[in-house]
Design a protein around this motif. Structure first.
Motif, PDB file in Angstrom:
ATOM      1  N   TYR A 611       0.845  -1.190   0.000  1.00 55.46           N
ATOM      2  CA  TYR A 611       0.000   0.000   0.000  1.00 55.46           C
ATOM      3  C   TYR A 611       0.883   1.244   0.000  1.00 55.46           C
ATOM      4  O   TYR A 611       1.855   1.332   0.737  1.00 55.46           O
ATOM      5  N   GLU A 612       0.509   2.203  -0.849  1.00 56.00           N
ATOM      6  CA  GLU A 612       1.230   3.474  -0.871  1.00 56.00           C
ATOM      7  C   GLU A 612       0.572   4.437   0.119  1.00 56.00           C
ATOM      8  O   GLU A 612      -0.609   4.789  -0.027  1.00 56.00           O
ATOM      9  N   LEU A 613       1.346   4.860   1.093  1.00 54.45           N
ATOM     10  CA  LEU A 613       0.864   5.769   2.121  1.00 54.45           C
ATOM     11  C   LEU A 613       1.623   7.079   2.045  1.00 54.45           C
ATOM     12  O   LEU A 613       2.664   7.171   1.385  1.00 54.45           O
ATOM     13  N   ILE A 614       1.094   8.081   2.711  1.00 59.46           N
ATOM     14  CA  ILE A 614       1.817   9.340   2.880  1.00 59.46           C
ATOM     15  C   ILE A 614       1.862   9.676   4.363  1.00 59.46           C
ATOM     16  O   ILE A 614       0.868   9.520   5.086  1.00 59.46           O
ATOM     17  N   VAL A 615       3.014  10.104   4.803  1.00 55.75           N
ATOM     18  CA  VAL A 615       3.205  10.600   6.160  1.00 55.75           C
ATOM     19  C   VAL A 615       3.890  11.949   6.031  1.00 55.75           C
ATOM     20  O   VAL A 615       4.905  12.065   5.332  1.00 55.75           O
ATOM     21  N   GLN A 622      -1.732  28.434  14.211  1.00 62.05           N
ATOM     22  CA  GLN A 622      -2.103  28.434  15.622  1.00 62.05           C
ATOM     23  C   GLN A 622      -1.509  27.279  16.411  1.00 62.05           C
ATOM     24  O   GLN A 622      -1.141  27.432  17.575  1.00 62.05           O
ATOM     25  N   PHE A 623      -1.404  26.118  15.801  1.00 58.28           N
ATOM     26  CA  PHE A 623      -0.995  24.928  16.533  1.00 58.28           C
ATOM     27  C   PHE A 623       0.421  24.465  16.231  1.00 58.28           C
ATOM     28  O   PHE A 623       0.869  23.463  16.786  1.00 58.28           O
ATOM     29  N   GLY A 624       1.132  25.176  15.355  1.00 60.82           N
ATOM     30  CA  GLY A 624       2.492  24.766  15.052  1.00 60.82           C
ATOM     31  C   GLY A 624       2.515  23.531  14.174  1.00 60.82           C
ATOM     32  O   GLY A 624       1.656  23.358  13.299  1.00 60.82           O
ATOM     33  N   PRO A 625       3.479  22.620  14.381  1.00 59.71           N
ATOM     34  CA  PRO A 625       3.579  21.428  13.527  1.00 59.71           C
ATOM     35  C   PRO A 625       2.334  20.554  13.623  1.00 59.71           C
ATOM     36  O   PRO A 625       1.818  20.306  14.707  1.00 59.71           O
ATOM     37  N   VAL A 626       1.866  20.101  12.455  1.00 63.65           N
ATOM     38  CA  VAL A 626       0.704  19.222  12.365  1.00 63.65           C
ATOM     39  C   VAL A 626       1.098  18.002  11.542  1.00 63.65           C
ATOM     40  O   VAL A 626       1.759  18.129  10.509  1.00 63.65           O
ATOM     41  N   LEU A 627       0.700  16.824  11.994  1.00 64.64           N
ATOM     42  CA  LEU A 627       1.032  15.582  11.311  1.00 64.64           C
ATOM     43  C   LEU A 627      -0.089  15.176  10.361  1.00 64.64           C
ATOM     44  O   LEU A 627      -1.266  15.448  10.617  1.00 64.64           O
ATOM     45  N   LEU A 628       0.289  14.497   9.284  1.00 61.96           N
ATOM     46  CA  LEU A 628      -0.669  13.977   8.311  1.00 61.96           C
ATOM     47  C   LEU A 628      -0.367  12.513   8.050  1.00 61.96           C
ATOM     48  O   LEU A 628       0.793  12.120   7.898  1.00 61.96           O
ATOM     49  N   PHE A 629      -1.419  11.703   7.988  1.00 64.28           N
ATOM     50  CA  PHE A 629      -1.298  10.294   7.606  1.00 64.28           C
ATOM     51  C   PHE A 629      -2.440   9.973   6.663  1.00 64.28           C
ATOM     52  O   PHE A 629      -3.573  10.440   6.865  1.00 64.28           O
ATOM     53  N   LEU A 644      -5.412  14.173  10.370  1.00 69.08           N
ATOM     54  CA  LEU A 644      -4.419  15.069  10.946  1.00 69.08           C
ATOM     55  C   LEU A 644      -4.304  14.823  12.448  1.00 69.08           C
ATOM     56  O   LEU A 644      -5.268  14.429  13.109  1.00 69.08           O
ATOM     57  N   GLY A 645      -3.127  15.081  12.977  1.00 70.38           N
ATOM     58  CA  GLY A 645      -2.890  14.952  14.412  1.00 70.38           C
ATOM     59  C   GLY A 645      -1.793  15.896  14.834  1.00 70.38           C
ATOM     60  O   GLY A 645      -1.094  16.482  14.003  1.00 70.38           O
ATOM     61  N   LEU A 646      -1.642  16.039  16.132  1.00 66.75           N
ATOM     62  CA  LEU A 646      -0.617  16.929  16.674  1.00 66.75           C
ATOM     63  C   LEU A 646       0.496  16.122  17.315  1.00 66.75           C
ATOM     64  O   LEU A 646       0.233  15.166  18.046  1.00 66.75           O
ATOM     65  N   PRO A 647       1.747  16.492  17.047  1.00 71.86           N
ATOM     66  CA  PRO A 647       2.858  15.795  17.688  1.00 71.86           C
ATOM     67  C   PRO A 647       3.085  16.338  19.091  1.00 71.86           C
ATOM     68  O   PRO A 647       2.618  17.439  19.407  1.00 71.86           O
ATOM     69  N   PRO A 648       3.773  15.565  19.942  1.00 71.99           N
ATOM     70  CA  PRO A 648       4.314  14.226  19.688  1.00 71.99           C
ATOM     71  C   PRO A 648       3.249  13.157  19.872  1.00 71.99           C
ATOM     72  O   PRO A 648       2.283  13.361  20.593  1.00 71.99           O
ATOM     73  N   LEU A 649       3.447  12.021  19.203  1.00 67.22           N
ATOM     74  CA  LEU A 649       2.532  10.900  19.320  1.00 67.22           C
ATOM     75  C   LEU A 649       3.099   9.837  20.248  1.00 67.22           C
ATOM     76  O   LEU A 649       4.297   9.779  20.495  1.00 67.22           O
TER      77      LEU A 649
END
Length: 910
Positions: A611-615, A622-629, A644-649
């Protein structure tokens, strides 16, 4: 006064910095007047006409009395101490009024006046002057440009609303003054009561975090509902919400999902709204429930106060009419819920008690002639089905139906099943008596079944969010080698910055990722065609040749094509075509070619059998770094399957992030295909999040595609973009990452070697063992009360002890390596910052067999170092008079110890 130590996690009570605003004993209305229809007159009247038991002082330099009460020319002339000042003077006069209040020792103020940042730069300047004066006197401010504050439980009505809210247990906070008055009118019709009713205005000082934290500690508040137009201090909101959401529901309605609504909110509040998708991710991260309409806002507050949270999304429906059951089903599935699949045993039991023509499925239609006994038996069977996470019972009035009797029969199903029970009594006045019976029995009622089904899905979603806060996660074990690798990655990034570049080459990007344990495909750099051939032959054919471009100013897609190169001639041809392609694109100037063309990377041509994924990650304002999966590959922008999520995880949060996507179902295995290694994928997401928060100079980063198959997970392509040189301080994450700077070693006088470090979420098992080693005397001296071991090691409590907000508090543990190789925690020290102040309270516990061996002194010394580094002004603690060990440690480190009622108070200035 009896003190209770506040730094002991779930049992702390802490200082109530906002008591001057919510529970004042005296109030001054500055700008009070007798002019009919004026705000000053209305507020004064509201204060004196309700049941507020405190003293009210009108302040007006032109009048000797207002509404029959003696008035004073200024706050300085009021003969007694004033806790709260309500300011209704023109905006230009407010800085001077605030200065006078500070000099008079007023602890809190509500600025009703408008004309500040919402009017532009002149208003911003006024706010700056006000805030500077307030900070000087440590005075807290609600507003400006607000309706005011009500405390219906004490009779305080410091607003210009026409009526006092009903007393209750809901804490309501609104950024819109107009909505406050509408909600107030609505609350009387729906009989909704409040423990606090707050209009925050433009939040010059007191913001979401302060209010959430205050109401979270208010024993009379059972839930917090918020109308939000802008987030303000995102980090403060996240910090307070995460802590309070564990104990009380926080339910938010926030407009601005559309671009037009966001623009309207910005013009109204003078603040910018951020990405709505990011905001939704932030709410999920801290356990806040977001709803879309005002009725759901208060419905959820009621339901969560009355019923247990569901453990899943599956609902059982019992109804006496098919149509309402269909409506409920549509609403349930549309909003992400599921119909429970009833077991064979359940179906058999229903067959025994229902007429032959019942629906034989879920919804369970028990037919229109159902009496109280049929309803009760069907309800009991359905709610006890293991596949059912909650139940909805619907009644549609029929000639042979008695809504009141049926409601009375169903009262006993309100509790005892550990599952929520909701009801929809349709029919208006005809069913009102039954509705009252159900509501009094804590079974929430709804006029329409689709509303009830939607509320159930909100309950499930809220429960799902909270699970991620309660679960004990696993994080990658950091070793000296891994920390050295992280430092090496930082060196690569710094070297690129020093060169003036913002775009890392693909090789550099993959090197940075590999340093964090992210598997990458073998990638090499080549500067000539012959070198590219040599690398390709070493790696093995087929190979891929890609351009290394210094900048993305010029489009270089020709270098991004994955060419299936099976021999040396093909590699040479690809190398030349890439170079020629760039030359044709940017012209024939040699200098320009050299600036944009650095060489190529060569890597094996991977067979895309997974499976081809993107991270990825980018910066939100407002929230600074945001993660994408999500789903990756060339069609990533077409499918837009992402979360979307906020680091750290941690591993739990990583799994939640993946579960939000459609591709997640495929990753678990579908149609005979083997599942990918989800544990490894979780671990990669955690490591990626650590990379994002540790390397703050990264502006954008993505892996696309990330190839995931049952056999392996590997990054095929990687891209990192840095902030430009003019950015002097990178954006900070909304959630503070693990503070590695406070990790250090220490050798005790007896030679025992310890590591002293901040506590981590995965320390829960070790903290449980730590508590098992404590004597009753140590426990009593620490908590000033008797606490059973079962209370101290309850999972809900240990979660809060170990999974802390490092902005709000810092807990250090002293651990040594036990003979079996595991870590053994022998001491814990905690520093808890008091909201609205620059002070912190400390507390410590040391395992009894290690008393008087220097651990306590070293731990407190390091807590003081943390306090200095965090910019705190004062550290203090309360202790029992017979706690000789704590007294000795504090005296040794320079604390001043003095009696405070039946306790001792230790304090040191930093």
């Amino acid at each position: 006064m009896k003190h209770t130590a506040s730094a002991h996690d779930v049992y702390r009570h802490g200082s109530k910095a906002l008591d001057a605003i919510f529970a004042p004993e005296s109030v001054a209305v500055i700008g009070a007047t007798e002019r009919k229809g004026s705000v000053g007159r209305t507020i004064l009247w509201n204060l004196i006409s309700n049941s507020f038991g405190g003293t009210v002082y009108p302040v007006n330099p032109k009048r000797s009395g207002v509404l029959g009460i003696k008035a004073y020319p200024s706050i300085a002339d009021v003969p007694d101490k004033v806790d709260l000042a309500v300011i209704v003077t023109p905006a230009r006069t407010v800085p001077g009024v605030v200065k006078e209040c500070v000099e008079a020792g007023v602890a809190g103020a509500i600025i009703i006046s408008a004309g500040f940042k919402e009017i532009g730069p002149d208003g911003v300047k006024l706010e700056e002057e006000i805030l500077a004066e307030a900070r000087r006197g440590r005075m807290r401010i609600i507003g400006p440009n607000c309706v005011g504050v009500m405390n219906p439980l004490s009779g305080l009505n410091a607003t210009f609303a026409s009526r006092m809210a009903l007393p209750g247990s809901v804490g309501f906070i609104s950024q819109s003054g107009a909505l406050c008055t509408s909600i107030l009118d609505w609350s009387f019709e729906e009989n909704v009561g409040f423990s606090a009713f707050v209009s925050v205005g433009s939040m010059l000082d007191v913001g979401w975090g302060d209010l959430i934290y205050y109401l979270g500690r208010d024993s009379r508040t059972s839930s917090i509902v918020i109308y939000m137009e802008s987030i303000g201090d995102a980090r403060s909101f996240m910090s307070a919400a995460r802590e309070v959401a564990l104990a009380k529901p926080i339910i938010v309605i926030k407009p601005g999902r559309t671009q037009a609504a966001a623009a309207a909110a910005a013009s109204h509040t003078g603040s910018l709204t951020g990405s709505d998708e990011v905001l939704a991710a932030a709410f999920r991260r801290v356990g806040v429930l977001r709803v879309d309409n005002i009725s759901d806002l208060f419905n959820m507050a009621e339901v969560l106060a009355k019923q247990p949270r569901p453990k899943g999304r599956r609902l059982g429906i019992v109804t006496n009419a098919g149509g309402p059951g269909v409506l409920a089903t549509d609403a349930l599935i549309t909003n992400g819920g599921e119909l429970a699949t009833l077991s064979k045993e359940t179906m058999g039991s229903l067959d025994e008690i229902l007429p032959p023509h019942w629906s034989h499925g879920n919804p369970v239609d028990i037919l229109g002639d159902a009496d109280r006994e049929r309803y009760a038996k069907a309800m009991e069977i359905v709610i006890n089905d293991p596949s059912c996470d909650g139940a909805l019972v619907i009644l549609s009035p029929q000639a042979m139906t008695d809504p009141t009797q049926i409601a009375d029969e169903l009262r006993r199903y309100a509790r005892g099943f550990g599952k929520p029970v909701l009801s929809s009594w349709m029919g208006g006045v005809d069913v009102s008596a039954g509705e009252r019976i159900l509501n009094q029995a804590d079974i929430p009622t709804f006029r329409y079944p689709d509303t009830a089904a939607r509320i159930f899905t909100h309950m499930w979603r809220y429960s799902n969010h909270l699970e991620s806060l309660y679960e004990t996660p696993q994080l990658p074990v950091e070793t000296s080698e891994s920390m050295a690798s992280h430092a090496w990655a930082a060196g690569i990034i710094e070297s690129v910055r020093q060169s003036g570049r913002t775009l890392l080459t693909e090789l550099e990007s993959k090197q940075v990722m590999a340093a964090y344990g992210i598997p990458v495909v073998d990638t090499r750099h080549a500067t000539t065609a012959d070198e590219a051939v040599a690398v390709a032959e070493e790696i093995g054919y087929p190979a891929v040749v890609k351009l290394n471009s210094e900048t993305i100013t010029h489009k270089t897609d020709v270098g991004g094509v994955q060419l299936n190169l099976r021999n040396a001639d093909a590699v040479r041809e690809a190398y030349s075509s890439i170079r020629d392609g760039v030359a044709r694109h940017i012209g024939t100037n040699g200098a320009a070619i050299e600036r944009h063309f650095q060489g190529v990377t060569v890597q094996p041509m991977e067979k895309l059998d997974g499976y081809e994924l993107i991270v990825g990650s980018s910066i939100d304002a407002q929230f600074g770094p945001v993660l994408l999966f999500g789903s990756g590959g060339t069609l990533v922008e077409v499918f837009k399957d992402r979360s979307l999520g906020l680091p750290p995880l941690n591993t739990t949060l990583a799994r939640r992030l993946m579960e939000e996507t459609k591709i997640y179902r495929a990753l678990r295995g579908v149609r005979g295909r083997q599942a990918v290694d989800l544990d490894a994928l979780e671990d990669l997401m955690v490591r990626f999040s650590i990379l994002v928060v540790e390397q703050g100079w990264i502006k954008e980063i993505d892996i696309n595609p990330l190839l995931a198959s049952p056999d392996r997970i590997v990054a095929l392509d990687a891209r990192i973009v840095l902030h430009k040189a003019e950015v002097t301080s990178p954006p900070r994450p909304a959630i503070r990452p693990y503070p590695t700077q406070y990790v250090g070693e220490w050798t005790a006088p007896d030679g025992t070697e310890f590591v002293i470090r901040p506590i981590r979420p995965e320390d829960e098992p070790a903290i449980r063992q730590f508590h098992e080693k404590l004597s009753d005397q140590s426990v009593y001296q620490r908590y000033m009360q008797t606490l059973k071991l079962s209370q101290r090691v309850a999972h809900s409590r240990l979660t809060r002890i170990c999974f802390i907000d490092y902005d709000r508090e810092m807990a250090l543990v002293a651990e040594r390596e036990s003979p079996g190789g595991a870590s053994d925690i022998l001491a814990v020290g905690r520093l808890s910052k008091h909201p609205g102040t620059n002070d912190a309270e400390f507390a410590m516990l040391v395992v009894d067999q290690f008393h008087r061996r220097g651990i306590g002194t070293e731990l407190l010394s390091r807590l003081l170092d943390v306090a200095r580094a965090e910019g705190l002004s004062r550290v203090f603690a309360y202790m029992l008079p017979d706690n000789e060990g704590m007294k000795s440690v504090c005296t040794k480190l320079g604390f001043t110890i003095s009696p405070d009622d039946d306790l001792l108070h230790a304090e040191i200035s930093i």
